[in-house]
Design a protein around this motif. Structure first.
Motif, short mmCIF file in Angstrom:
data_model
loop_
_atom_site.label_atom_id
_atom_site.label_comp_id
_atom_site.label_asym_id
_atom_site.label_seq_id
_atom_site.Cartn_x
_atom_site.Cartn_y
_atom_site.Cartn_z
N ALA A 188 -30.91 2.89 15.05
CA ALA A 188 -32.11 3.64 15.44
C ALA A 188 -31.94 5.09 14.97
CB ALA A 188 -32.29 3.57 16.95
N TYR A 189 -32.94 5.58 14.26
CA TYR A 189 -32.92 6.95 13.75
C TYR A 189 -33.96 7.78 14.49
CZ TYR A 189 -30.20 5.10 9.87
OH TYR A 189 -29.22 4.50 9.12
N ASP A 190 -33.53 8.95 14.99
CA ASP A 190 -34.44 9.79 15.76
C ASP A 190 -35.12 10.84 14.87
OD1 ASP A 190 -35.72 10.49 18.07
OD2 ASP A 190 -34.12 11.75 18.84
N ASN A 191 -36.22 11.36 15.35
CA ASN A 191 -36.95 12.48 14.71
C ASN A 191 -37.52 12.12 13.34
OD1 ASN A 191 -34.25 13.95 16.09
ND2 ASN A 191 -36.21 14.72 16.77
N THR A 192 -37.91 10.88 13.16
CA THR A 192 -38.35 10.46 11.83
C THR A 192 -39.83 10.76 11.55
OG1 THR A 192 -38.61 8.23 12.69
CG2 THR A 192 -36.56 8.69 11.51
N LEU A 193 -40.47 11.47 12.49
CA LEU A 193 -41.82 11.98 12.18
C LEU A 193 -41.83 13.52 12.24
CD1 LEU A 193 -43.98 9.33 14.09
CD2 LEU A 193 -43.55 9.47 11.62
N VAL A 233 -37.69 -3.19 9.35
CA VAL A 233 -37.93 -1.82 9.83
C VAL A 233 -39.16 -1.72 10.70
CG1 VAL A 233 -39.22 -1.14 7.76
CG2 VAL A 233 -38.00 0.59 9.03
N CYS A 234 -39.12 -0.77 11.63
CA CYS A 234 -40.30 -0.48 12.44
C CYS A 234 -40.30 1.01 12.79
CB CYS A 234 -40.27 -1.32 13.72
SG CYS A 234 -41.72 -1.05 14.75
N GLN A 235 -41.37 1.67 12.46
CA GLN A 235 -41.51 3.11 12.80
C GLN A 235 -42.29 3.23 14.12
OE1 GLN A 235 -41.18 6.60 10.88
NE2 GLN A 235 -41.18 6.75 13.10
N LEU A 236 -41.66 3.82 15.11
CA LEU A 236 -42.33 4.02 16.39
C LEU A 236 -42.74 5.49 16.54
CD1 LEU A 236 -39.91 1.99 18.71
CD2 LEU A 236 -42.08 1.24 17.73
N LEU A 242 -39.22 7.44 16.07
CA LEU A 242 -37.97 6.67 16.14
C LEU A 242 -38.10 5.50 15.17
CD1 LEU A 242 -35.26 6.28 17.83
CD2 LEU A 242 -36.57 4.63 19.19
N THR A 243 -37.17 5.41 14.23
CA THR A 243 -37.21 4.31 13.26
C THR A 243 -36.14 3.29 13.63
OG1 THR A 243 -38.03 5.72 11.50
CG2 THR A 243 -36.97 3.68 10.82
#
Ligand SMILES: C[S@@+](CC[C@H](N)C(=O)[O-])C[C@H]1O[C@@H](n2cnc3c(N)ncnc32)[C@H](O)[C@@H]1O
Length: 249
Positions: A188-193, A233-236, A242-243
């Motif tokens: 999970a990757y944070d701050n992806t927006l 993949v899913c971009q939330l 959060l990716t």
């Protein structure tokens, strides 16, 4: 703010508040989510650490309460036992991860400094009875991850990773984590927006030089992940974006 208590929904010394931890345009709606679903189920120790972190001048760096609730749910759904966290700060998301792992679970927690963790997070971890799960490694994440990749038995040895450190290195972390996390495991990757700046248009308020650079790096990361067939993949749009990447190959 209503029932949730001191420091919740109010400005901290640093001017950040829980409302800065969401991309939702409606503050009342975010408050509703927190009060209806997140705070009533929040373990006491997590609440204690969240409120203690809110007094830190860099409090805005901590993950959001709804986001760590999601991470806990995903970790338990995965049946994860071994995890990695890149970017610890006071340990708020680390505590949520530790609580979701079984008693014999382990988390390698990486940060260039453990100052905020030692001051604020560590006593709460001990009180919560999860300190034995945490293997804190101080250093720049890239060499630490490289060392982990070199350690025997680590390939595919992890079920879950949460990345919440320097955004410009996310793609480099991704390559290392794809070795460390097993097929079927989650990164999970944070701050992806990046505060919505990834989609800023010429009509929007001009971005600072730093935000422009981070928005560009984040767009590059998002494009690379979208094209990466090794992950589902899913971009939330939760928190600051959060990716979720489920390793499939
Ligand atoms: C956004 S904060 C992490 C917040 C934490 N996940 C939480 O929920 O409270 C980012 C952290 O990454 C660390 N950091 C930044 N660059 C780093 C790097 N290259 N290697 C390791 N840690 C780094 C910072 O020291 C900081 O503590």
């Amino acid at each position: 703010m209503a029932s949730a208590g001191a420091g919740e929904g109010k400005k901290t010394a640093a001017g950040s508040s829980l409302h800065s931890k969401t991309l939702l345009k409606s503050q009342p709606l975010y408050q509703y989510i927190l009060e209806s679903t997140v705070f009533p189920r929040e373990p006491d120790c997590l609440r204690e650490l969240r409120l203690a972190t809110a007094t830190h001048p860099m409090a805005a760096m901590a993950a959001s309460p709804d986001e760590v609730q999601l991470l806990g749910l995903l970790i338990e759904m995965l049946g994860a036992k071994n995890a990695v966290e890149v970017g610890v700060f006071t340990g708020y998301s680390l505590l949520a991860t530790a609580l979701a792992l079984p008693d014999d679970g382990k988390i390698v927690a990486i940060d260039v400094t453990r100052e905020s963790y030692d001051q604020i997070g560590s006593p709460v971890m001990k009180k919560a009875g999860v300190a034995h799960k945490i293997d804190f490694r101080v250093g720049l994440a890239l060499p630490v991850l490289d060392q982990m990749v070199d350690e025997e038995g680590n390939w595919g040895g992890f079920d879950f990773a949460f990345v919440d450190a320097d955004k410009v290195n996310f793609l480099s972390y991704h390559e290392r984590l794809l070795r460390l996390v097993r097929v079927g495991g989650l990164i999970a990757y944070d701050n992806t927006l990046w505060g919505g700046s990834v989609a800023a248009s010429a009509d929007d308020e001009p971005l600072s030089e730093r935000d422009r650079a981070l928005a560009a790096a984040t767009r590059e990361f998002n494009a690379a992940i979208a094209a990466d067939r090794r992950v589902q993949v899913c971009q939330l749009a939760i928190a600051d974006g959060l990716t979720l990447c489920r390793r499939v190959a």
